[in-house]
Design a protein around this motif. Sequence first.
Motif, PDB file in Angstrom:
ATOM      1  N   MET A   1      43.863  44.652  -7.953  1.00  0.00           N
ATOM      2  CA  MET A   1      44.311  45.683  -7.031  1.00  0.00           C
ATOM      3  C   MET A   1      45.489  45.163  -6.222  1.00  0.00           C
ATOM      4  N   PRO A   2      46.555  45.964  -6.055  1.00  0.00           N
ATOM      5  CA  PRO A   2      47.672  45.528  -5.219  1.00  0.00           C
ATOM      6  C   PRO A   2      47.228  45.272  -3.781  1.00  0.00           C
ATOM      7  N   GLU A   3      48.028  44.527  -3.061  1.00  0.00           N
ATOM      8  CA  GLU A   3      47.714  44.230  -1.663  1.00  0.00           C
ATOM      9  C   GLU A   3      47.653  45.519  -0.844  1.00  0.00           C
ATOM     10  N   LEU A   4      46.595  45.648  -0.039  1.00  0.00           N
ATOM     11  CA  LEU A   4      46.449  46.807   0.834  1.00  0.00           C
ATOM     12  C   LEU A   4      47.271  46.564   2.091  1.00  0.00           C
ATOM     13  N   VAL A   5      48.380  47.283   2.246  1.00  0.00           N
ATOM     14  CA  VAL A   5      49.257  47.057   3.400  1.00  0.00           C
ATOM     15  C   VAL A   5      49.052  48.081   4.505  1.00  0.00           C
ATOM     16  N   PHE A   6      48.442  49.239   4.168  1.00  0.00           N
ATOM     17  CA  PHE A   6      48.200  50.267   5.181  1.00  0.00           C
ATOM     18  C   PHE A   6      46.753  50.740   5.045  1.00  0.00           C
ATOM     19  N   PRO A   7      45.796  50.012   5.653  1.00  0.00           N
ATOM     20  CA  PRO A   7      44.385  50.389   5.529  1.00  0.00           C
ATOM     21  C   PRO A   7      44.003  51.485   6.517  1.00  0.00           C
ATOM     22  N   LEU A   8      43.039  52.317   6.126  1.00  0.00           N
ATOM     23  CA  LEU A   8      42.477  53.332   7.015  1.00  0.00           C
ATOM     24  C   LEU A   8      40.958  53.256   6.952  1.00  0.00           C
ATOM     25  N   ASP A   9      40.329  53.407   8.093  1.00  0.00           N
ATOM     26  CA  ASP A   9      38.877  53.402   8.227  1.00  0.00           C
ATOM     27  C   ASP A   9      38.399  54.852   8.267  1.00  0.00           C
ATOM     28  N   SER A  10      37.563  55.242   7.272  1.00  0.00           N
ATOM     29  CA  SER A  10      37.124  56.635   7.175  1.00  0.00           C
ATOM     30  C   SER A  10      36.277  57.084   8.359  1.00  0.00           C
ATOM     31  N   THR A  11      35.758  56.148   9.139  1.00  0.00           N
ATOM     32  CA  THR A  11      34.911  56.513  10.278  1.00  0.00           C
ATOM     33  C   THR A  11      35.730  56.767  11.547  1.00  0.00           C
ATOM     34  N   LYS A  12      37.052  56.556  11.473  1.00  0.00           N
ATOM     35  CA  LYS A  12      37.889  56.709  12.666  1.00  0.00           C
ATOM     36  C   LYS A  12      38.964  57.763  12.439  1.00  0.00           C
ATOM     37  N   ARG A  13      39.372  58.397  13.520  1.00  0.00           N
ATOM     38  CA  ARG A  13      40.458  59.358  13.443  1.00  0.00           C
ATOM     39  C   ARG A  13      41.783  58.643  13.178  1.00  0.00           C
ATOM     40  N   SER A  40      54.320  45.263  -5.191  1.00  0.00           N
ATOM     41  CA  SER A  40      53.353  46.320  -5.465  1.00  0.00           C
ATOM     42  C   SER A  40      52.328  46.288  -4.339  1.00  0.00           C
ATOM     43  N   PHE A  41      51.928  47.462  -3.855  1.00  0.00           N
ATOM     44  CA  PHE A  41      51.042  47.500  -2.701  1.00  0.00           C
ATOM     45  C   PHE A  41      50.262  48.808  -2.680  1.00  0.00           C
ATOM     46  N   ARG A  42      49.159  48.785  -1.949  1.00  0.00           N
ATOM     47  CA  ARG A  42      48.283  49.959  -1.813  1.00  0.00           C
ATOM     48  C   ARG A  42      48.384  50.526  -0.406  1.00  0.00           C
ATOM     49  N   VAL A  43      48.347  51.849  -0.314  1.00  0.00           N
ATOM     50  CA  VAL A  43      48.389  52.577   0.949  1.00  0.00           C
ATOM     51  C   VAL A  43      47.229  53.554   0.975  1.00  0.00           C
ATOM     52  N   HIS A  44      46.460  53.552   2.053  1.00  0.00           N
ATOM     53  CA  HIS A  44      45.443  54.584   2.261  1.00  0.00           C
ATOM     54  C   HIS A  44      46.076  55.786   2.946  1.00  0.00           C
ATOM     55  N   CYS A  45      45.608  56.978   2.600  1.00  0.00           N
ATOM     56  CA  CYS A  45      46.141  58.217   3.169  1.00  0.00           C
ATOM     57  C   CYS A  45      44.994  59.109   3.634  1.00  0.00           C
ATOM     58  N   ARG A  46      45.168  59.737   4.780  1.00  0.00           N
ATOM     59  CA  ARG A  46      44.199  60.726   5.247  1.00  0.00           C
ATOM     60  C   ARG A  46      44.571  62.105   4.726  1.00  0.00           C
ATOM     61  N   GLU A  47      43.561  62.942   4.578  1.00  0.00           N
ATOM     62  CA  GLU A  47      43.774  64.362   4.291  1.00  0.00           C
ATOM     63  C   GLU A  47      44.660  64.944   5.393  1.00  0.00           C
ATOM     64  N   TRP A  48      45.520  65.905   5.051  1.00  0.00           N
ATOM     65  CA  TRP A  48      46.634  66.283   5.927  1.00  0.00           C
ATOM     66  C   TRP A  48      46.210  66.798   7.288  1.00  0.00           C
ATOM     67  N   PHE A  49      44.975  67.294   7.433  1.00  0.00           N
ATOM     68  CA  PHE A  49      44.474  67.743   8.734  1.00  0.00           C
ATOM     69  C   PHE A  49      43.548  66.725   9.399  1.00  0.00           C
ATOM     70  N   ASP A  50      43.470  65.504   8.855  1.00  0.00           N
ATOM     71  CA  ASP A  50      42.713  64.423   9.481  1.00  0.00           C
ATOM     72  C   ASP A  50      41.256  64.801   9.741  1.00  0.00           C
ATOM     73  N   GLY A  51      40.633  65.492   8.776  1.00  0.00           N
ATOM     74  CA  GLY A  51      39.209  65.776   8.876  1.00  0.00           C
ATOM     75  C   GLY A  51      38.843  67.060   9.577  1.00  0.00           C
ATOM     76  N   ALA A  52      39.809  67.916   9.876  1.00  0.00           N
ATOM     77  CA  ALA A  52      39.511  69.166  10.582  1.00  0.00           C
ATOM     78  C   ALA A  52      38.848  70.208   9.685  1.00  0.00           C
ATOM     79  N   ILE A  53      38.919  70.025   8.358  1.00  0.00           N
ATOM     80  CA  ILE A  53      38.351  70.990   7.414  1.00  0.00           C
ATOM     81  C   ILE A  53      37.072  70.395   6.840  1.00  0.00           C
ATOM     82  N   HIS A  54      36.013  71.227   6.750  1.00  0.00           N
ATOM     83  CA  HIS A  54      34.671  70.734   6.444  1.00  0.00           C
ATOM     84  C   HIS A  54      34.146  71.280   5.112  1.00  0.00           C
ATOM     85  N   ASN A  55      33.194  70.550   4.545  1.00  0.00           N
ATOM     86  CA  ASN A  55      32.539  70.942   3.295  1.00  0.00           C
ATOM     87  C   ASN A  55      31.392  71.879   3.626  1.00  0.00           C
ATOM     88  N   ASP A  56      31.712  73.168   3.805  1.00  0.00           N
ATOM     89  CA  ASP A  56      30.712  74.173   4.124  1.00  0.00           C
ATOM     90  C   ASP A  56      31.163  75.517   3.559  1.00  0.00           C
TER      91      ASP A  56
END
Length: 417
Positions: A1-13, A40-56
Amino acid sequence: MPELVFPLDSTKRFTDQALIGHNRWHPEIPAAVRVRPGDSFRVHCREWFDGAIHNDDSADDIRDAPLSTVHVLSGPIAVEGAEPGDLLVVDILDVGPIPQEDSGPLAGQGWGYTGIFATQNGGGFLTEQFPDAYKVIWDFAGQTATSRHIPNVSFTGIVHPGLMGTAPSAGLLQKWNQREGALIATDPNRVPPLALPPEPNDAVLGSLPSSEYARVAAEAARTAPPRENGGNQDIKNFSKGTRVFYPVFVPGANLSVGDLHFSQGDGEITFCGAIEMGGFIDLRVEVLKNGMTTYGVTENAIFMPGNVEPRYSEWLAFSGTSVTLDGEQRYLDSHLSYQRACLHAIDYLTTFGYTPEQAYMILGAAPIEGRLSGVVDIPNACATVYLPTAIFDFDIRPSANGPARINPGQGVPRSSF
């Protein structure tokens, strides 16, 4: 896996992360990380509304979606040695949902969504025919998408970033604001608006010093449209294996990426027409010195699309011309002709039992092909929509037996008022 240069934690905004990205374009937003040509590197990305849309099964979150907060972008990523006038070469090595998280509350954790936006909150390509907010949830199984809201449909997603681009120069940013402001001034009260001016509220500007925030937030461009720097192009074939050549306008190029899609039809016609998700993207970068002048690419990226999309062999195509629903002739209006082709496809799918909203969502999320088929024969432009027949588990081709009737199930959730 390429180096993760932009990590995101799914539990945080998005704004609570160790590295904070941005949701506006401005040349003064500082680079969050730095890489070198050839990396070569890896980037994490959030969904464009940052979790405002729900699975319902409610579309109220789509109705109330906070447009002033989008898009939450990972970056900027500075590339050593890149200077204005160069071309930044970006290879998409891999892209997918949130790694190792196949269930959870965030889009990308085993699911994604497609939305029809209400006219009062952005609208969409067919907002006059579909003025209210609706939502469809899609479940992922490997590369396949299915939905409890649209039965009898499954397809392989063409996973891609909806948005990637380089930072604008101060002069280019000024040009954007002037020309879009002039357009808004022609009909300032239009709903939805003709363009989105700078909006300081909810602006996220990375690690910009607080002393500069108010000024930069008042100038920074919204990320909604595509522009000369790439941006929100929403090209479904921007998939794994793609090579992109971006104009460089600032030292380091300051590349940013986000708005990942599990799948999309050409045009992303419902506005939130793709299957939106968070996830990861693996990139490799190089620099072509003086490439903008050498190749005449002074604005707007060029790219070589990837070759990982599903290969459909049979299509049912619908055409449209530049005549309004009221019978008014327009001159070579390719935008209108594509609208009419989409409406013809929607009308056709309703004969099998789908609601118009279900049919509209299929065109937004499934890998349809949209084409400008004729733009020279005055007064009618002709556009076509190619619908792959294999995504349905019944035969959608016309026949002497008439259309099969399917059970539309619970249908597409609609927002309350």
